[in-house]
Design an enzyme around this catalytic site. Structure first.
Site, PDB file in Angstrom:
ATOM      1  N   CYS A 151       0.851  -1.196   0.000  1.00 34.73           N
ATOM      2  CA  CYS A 151       0.000   0.000   0.000  1.00 34.73           C
ATOM      3  C   CYS A 151       0.895   1.257   0.000  1.00 34.73           C
ATOM      4  CB  CYS A 151      -0.943  -0.067   1.198  1.00 34.73           C
ATOM      5  SG  CYS A 151      -2.088   1.301   1.399  1.00 34.73           S
ATOM      6  N   ASP A 208      -8.963  -2.879  -7.653  1.00 35.62           N
ATOM      7  CA  ASP A 208      -8.496  -1.837  -6.741  1.00 35.62           C
ATOM      8  C   ASP A 208      -9.046  -0.497  -7.210  1.00 35.62           C
ATOM      9  OD1 ASP A 208      -7.064   0.029  -5.232  1.00 35.62           O
ATOM     10  OD2 ASP A 208      -5.236  -1.173  -5.236  1.00 35.62           O
ATOM     11  N   HIS A 241      -7.855  -3.895  -3.521  1.00 38.21           N
ATOM     12  CA  HIS A 241      -6.695  -3.364  -2.815  1.00 38.21           C
ATOM     13  C   HIS A 241      -6.476  -4.182  -1.538  1.00 38.21           C
ATOM     14  CE1 HIS A 241      -3.770  -0.241  -1.900  1.00 38.21           C
ATOM     15  NE2 HIS A 241      -4.223  -0.216  -0.649  1.00 38.21           N
TER      16      HIS A 241
END
Length: 274
Positions: A151, A208, A241
């Site tokens: 991330c 995502d 994600h």
């Protein structure tokens, strides 16, 4: 990755992250030298979590870069997973000057209180300080060196691969590739493609919503344009994600296992091997 009983106590992870419905993976420290360490860096002493085989080294090194949520149990577990593979892995607490982000209650607060106040240059310098600390522990033998991040840390992984010439291989998990810049974040990964000093494997989710498909496609085109053919991006079409984050609802076990094996193979292929 090794599944073992794990406490469902989400407080060990991150308050701002919605907890998953299953017990997160817990990797034992048996056979490892594992625990917190302190690293001298500009502006103070930085906490970090280190794990390595208990057998004599030196061991190949992997820097592990935290998520937006900071250094917490999931990142520490990743460090132990790498140590089980024969690496000295270490994750510094890169927000340490600002407090403990794991105790913050919302993503918006994290962005305002931590992300937007943490300069990229400071983060890169802190990773350099971590590498210097490892050098001292291993008699200056921090080669070969790999880096991986998740991330927020995935974005930093791209930037560090363009910054530190000692990196031999990097694996970036769903890190932002493009976007607005600022005085504290003057460049994005797409801006440093031509400066990459090591091959980067990007692992991304096709679902995502924060990193759209066209952003990934432009990055792939930029890698080809700049002759970075050794770098590549793999997209898991149905993954969201944070599909590797086993303590969150976004976790996708099959894709996470596949990504982990790709990480290990990537390090092996590019000389970061035990």
């Amino acid at each position: 990755m090794t599944q073992a009983p794990s406490s469902p106590d989400h407080a060990r992870f991150a308050r701002a992250a919605e907890p998953g419905t299953q017990a997160p993976i817990h990797t034992s420290s048996q056979g490892l030298l594992a625990g917190p360490v302190k690293i001298p860096t500009q502006g103070g002493t930085m906490p970090a979590y280190r794990a390595a085989p208990a057998t004599p080294g030196p061991h190949p090194v992997v820097l592990v870069v935290q998520e937006i949520f900071g250094l917490h149990e999931h990142i520490e577990d990743v460090v132990r997973r790498l140590a089980k593979q024969g690496y000295l892995a270490i994750a510094p607490a890169l927000y340490f000057r600002l407090g403990d982000p794991a105790q913050v209650g919302s993503i918006d607060e994290l962005m305002q209180q931590y992300v937007y106040k943490t300069p990229d240059a400071q983060v890169l310098a802190d990773l350099d300080a971590t590498l210097a600390w490892v050098d001292q522990q291993q008699s200056g033998s921090a080669n070969p060196l790999g880096i991986t991040g998740f991330c927020w840390g995935g974005r930093i992984t791209w930037l560090y691969a363009a910054h530190q010439p000692r990196v031999k291989a990097a694996v970036a998990w769903y890190g932002r590739l493009e976007g607005k810049t600022s005085p504290l974040a003057p460049r994005q990964p797409a801006d440093v493609v031509g400066e990459l000093k090591a091959p980067v494997l990007g692992l991304y989710g096709g679902q995502d919503t924060g990193i759209p498909a066209d952003s990934v496609e432009r990055m792939q085109a930029a890698l080809a344009q700049h002759g970075q053919g050794d770098s590549q991006i793999h997209v898991y079409p149905e993954a969201p994600h944070a599909f590797f984050a086993d303590y969150r609802p976004s976790y996708r076990a099959h894709d996470a296992r596949d990504g982990w094996q790709r990480l290990l193979d990537w390090f092996q292929r590019h000389g970061v091997r035990p």
